[in-house]
Design an enzyme around this catalytic site. Sequence first.
Site, PDB file in Angstrom:
ATOM      1  N   ARG A  95      36.193  29.275  23.050  1.00  0.00           N
ATOM      2  CA  ARG A  95      35.146  30.083  22.432  1.00  0.00           C
ATOM      3  C   ARG A  95      35.021  31.410  23.187  1.00  0.00           C
ATOM      4  O   ARG A  95      35.363  31.515  24.366  1.00  0.00           O
ATOM      5  CB  ARG A  95      33.813  29.348  22.450  1.00  0.00           C
ATOM      6  CG  ARG A  95      33.829  27.996  21.759  1.00  0.00           C
ATOM      7  CD  ARG A  95      32.495  27.302  21.909  1.00  0.00           C
ATOM      8  NE  ARG A  95      32.469  26.005  21.234  1.00  0.00           N
ATOM      9  CZ  ARG A  95      32.756  24.845  21.832  1.00  0.00           C
ATOM     10  NH1 ARG A  95      33.082  24.842  23.129  1.00  0.00           N
ATOM     11  NH2 ARG A  95      32.711  23.720  21.162  1.00  0.00           N
TER      12      ARG A  95
ATOM     13  N   LYS B 216      29.979  23.952  25.988  1.00  0.00           N
ATOM     14  CA  LYS B 216      28.618  23.667  25.559  1.00  0.00           C
ATOM     15  C   LYS B 216      28.076  22.433  26.268  1.00  0.00           C
ATOM     16  O   LYS B 216      28.829  21.542  26.670  1.00  0.00           O
ATOM     17  CB  LYS B 216      28.584  23.438  24.040  1.00  0.00           C
ATOM     18  CG  LYS B 216      28.835  24.691  23.209  1.00  0.00           C
ATOM     19  CD  LYS B 216      28.691  24.377  21.732  1.00  0.00           C
ATOM     20  CE  LYS B 216      28.851  25.620  20.874  1.00  0.00           C
ATOM     21  NZ  LYS B 216      28.703  25.305  19.425  1.00  0.00           N
TER      22      LYS B 216
ATOM     23  N   HIS C  71      36.420  33.747  16.706  1.00  0.00           N
ATOM     24  CA  HIS C  71      36.463  32.390  16.196  1.00  0.00           C
ATOM     25  C   HIS C  71      37.623  32.181  15.220  1.00  0.00           C
ATOM     26  O   HIS C  71      38.094  31.053  15.059  1.00  0.00           O
ATOM     27  CB  HIS C  71      35.133  32.033  15.523  1.00  0.00           C
ATOM     28  CG  HIS C  71      34.552  30.743  16.028  1.00  0.00           C
ATOM     29  ND1 HIS C  71      34.215  30.538  17.344  1.00  0.00           N
ATOM     30  CD2 HIS C  71      34.275  29.580  15.398  1.00  0.00           C
ATOM     31  CE1 HIS C  71      33.744  29.312  17.501  1.00  0.00           C
ATOM     32  NE2 HIS C  71      33.783  28.708  16.331  1.00  0.00           N
TER      33      HIS C  71
ATOM     34  N   ARG D 143      40.367  31.084  17.337  1.00  0.00           N
ATOM     35  CA  ARG D 143      40.149  29.684  17.712  1.00  0.00           C
ATOM     36  C   ARG D 143      40.534  28.760  16.556  1.00  0.00           C
ATOM     37  O   ARG D 143      41.209  27.745  16.745  1.00  0.00           O
ATOM     38  CB  ARG D 143      38.694  29.511  18.100  1.00  0.00           C
ATOM     39  CG  ARG D 143      38.246  28.083  18.419  1.00  0.00           C
ATOM     40  CD  ARG D 143      36.807  28.129  18.940  1.00  0.00           C
ATOM     41  NE  ARG D 143      36.151  26.835  18.903  1.00  0.00           N
ATOM     42  CZ  ARG D 143      36.232  25.936  19.885  1.00  0.00           C
ATOM     43  NH1 ARG D 143      36.978  26.195  20.951  1.00  0.00           N
ATOM     44  NH2 ARG D 143      35.581  24.793  19.801  1.00  0.00           N
TER      45      ARG D 143
ATOM     46  N   HIS E  51      35.257  19.870  21.166  1.00  0.00           N
ATOM     47  CA  HIS E  51      34.294  19.384  20.186  1.00  0.00           C
ATOM     48  C   HIS E  51      33.688  18.063  20.659  1.00  0.00           C
ATOM     49  O   HIS E  51      34.413  17.163  21.102  1.00  0.00           O
ATOM     50  CB  HIS E  51      34.973  19.155  18.829  1.00  0.00           C
ATOM     51  CG  HIS E  51      35.318  20.424  18.122  1.00  0.00           C
ATOM     52  ND1 HIS E  51      36.306  20.502  17.161  1.00  0.00           N
ATOM     53  CD2 HIS E  51      34.811  21.679  18.230  1.00  0.00           C
ATOM     54  CE1 HIS E  51      36.384  21.741  16.720  1.00  0.00           C
ATOM     55  NE2 HIS E  51      35.498  22.476  17.352  1.00  0.00           N
TER      56      HIS E  51
ATOM     57  N   TYR F  97      39.622  20.886   9.979  1.00  0.00           N
ATOM     58  CA  TYR F  97      40.946  21.488   9.883  1.00  0.00           C
ATOM     59  C   TYR F  97      41.887  20.671   9.013  1.00  0.00           C
ATOM     60  O   TYR F  97      42.930  21.170   8.607  1.00  0.00           O
ATOM     61  CB  TYR F  97      41.517  21.666  11.292  1.00  0.00           C
ATOM     62  CG  TYR F  97      40.651  22.578  12.125  1.00  0.00           C
ATOM     63  CD1 TYR F  97      40.651  23.950  11.919  1.00  0.00           C
ATOM     64  CD2 TYR F  97      39.779  22.058  13.071  1.00  0.00           C
ATOM     65  CE1 TYR F  97      39.823  24.779  12.647  1.00  0.00           C
ATOM     66  CE2 TYR F  97      38.950  22.884  13.811  1.00  0.00           C
ATOM     67  CZ  TYR F  97      38.977  24.239  13.586  1.00  0.00           C
ATOM     68  OH  TYR F  97      38.152  25.055  14.310  1.00  0.00           O
TER      69      TYR F  97
END
Length: 386
Positions: free
Chosen positions: A231, A255, A319, A322, A345, A354
Amino acid sequence: MRGGLRRGRTVDRATGRAARGPGPVAYTRAGRHASCHRPTRAGPGGPADPERAPRTPGPGAGGTPPPTPGGACRGYHGDVASDPTDPDLARWLDHLRAERAASPHTLRAYAGDLGSLSDFLAERGRSLSTATLADLRAWLGRQGRGRRRPAPATLARRIAATRSFYRWMWRTGRIDADPAARLRAPRAPRRAPRFLEIDEAAAVVEHPTQDGWFALRNRALLELLYGAGIRVGEAAAVRVEDLDLDRRLVRVHGKGGKERIVPFGPPAADALRAWLEARGAGGGALFLNKHRTPLSTRSMWRIVRDAGARVGVPDTHPHALRHSCATHMLAGGADLRGIQEQLGHASLSTTQRYTHVDAAHLLRVYRAAHPRAAAPPPPDDDREPG
């Protein structure tokens, strides 16, 4: 880079322990990642763009994020709440920061959402601690009217913030009943992530704008964003000591206060070596601006956008690189678990987006794996009639 790195493992900074999850990242060192190896091509020429410093430092750039407008705790900056009008809201935000490791972006968004609710309740002679389900629904109904109607995803986030706040209020004994327990978020449409074709992504990362010192920095940034699939906020937080160029690994602060070790390919390693040589010795933030302070996420967005515009791929953003990394890995045969670990994730359902993008890959997998997907054998012309 600090020793003892374990490839493809997620580490919780709060506990220092490896989080449970998938195994090593599905990755090969043949290219940027499992499917992005390609020959280097000469790029289009073009005038160098001057270095433009951002008007407002972004998160990860050493600057203070701008206050969130509206409501109680509207000046929340991640560590303290300036001028909190509701002590419960301030304590909840501190709880999210200290115990849930919420990012400054999440804290500002939630502070604005609950601040808006606090203002609405004050108009009705109530407070956050005395609100009812009818009050909450009236607040949400007001936002759904007018021309500036929020997007379903925004409305879902506000409901999630409200539910989280009142769940915490109930669990800590501040209220007797949870008025938000029956709130339901609207179903937000799931959009297929935008990605670039392999040749488009190669053109973007190989032909950054600007010259000299800035061109080396921009090339290294673009290669890392695409090659590692991190990110933009994670790229802004990368420090020199987080890199292991010999093993082509980078420690990423993701995150929720989690760390993970992410691989990247030889093109990114070469670009990073060139940038570190031009950058000079010293630790700290990997990517610097012309003042030799950390490069902001806003400047990173501008670098990616300008590189895309230069090679005829408009509206390119970090993004998209990414998403392109994940899509190209999937097309190259990587499994979803490996891609999940690469991207950081928390849920595999996020990575499954995806699978809706690369339909050709799914078709190949289906035809190779399903017993009834193969074509029937041709008739035998040598058989005797009878």
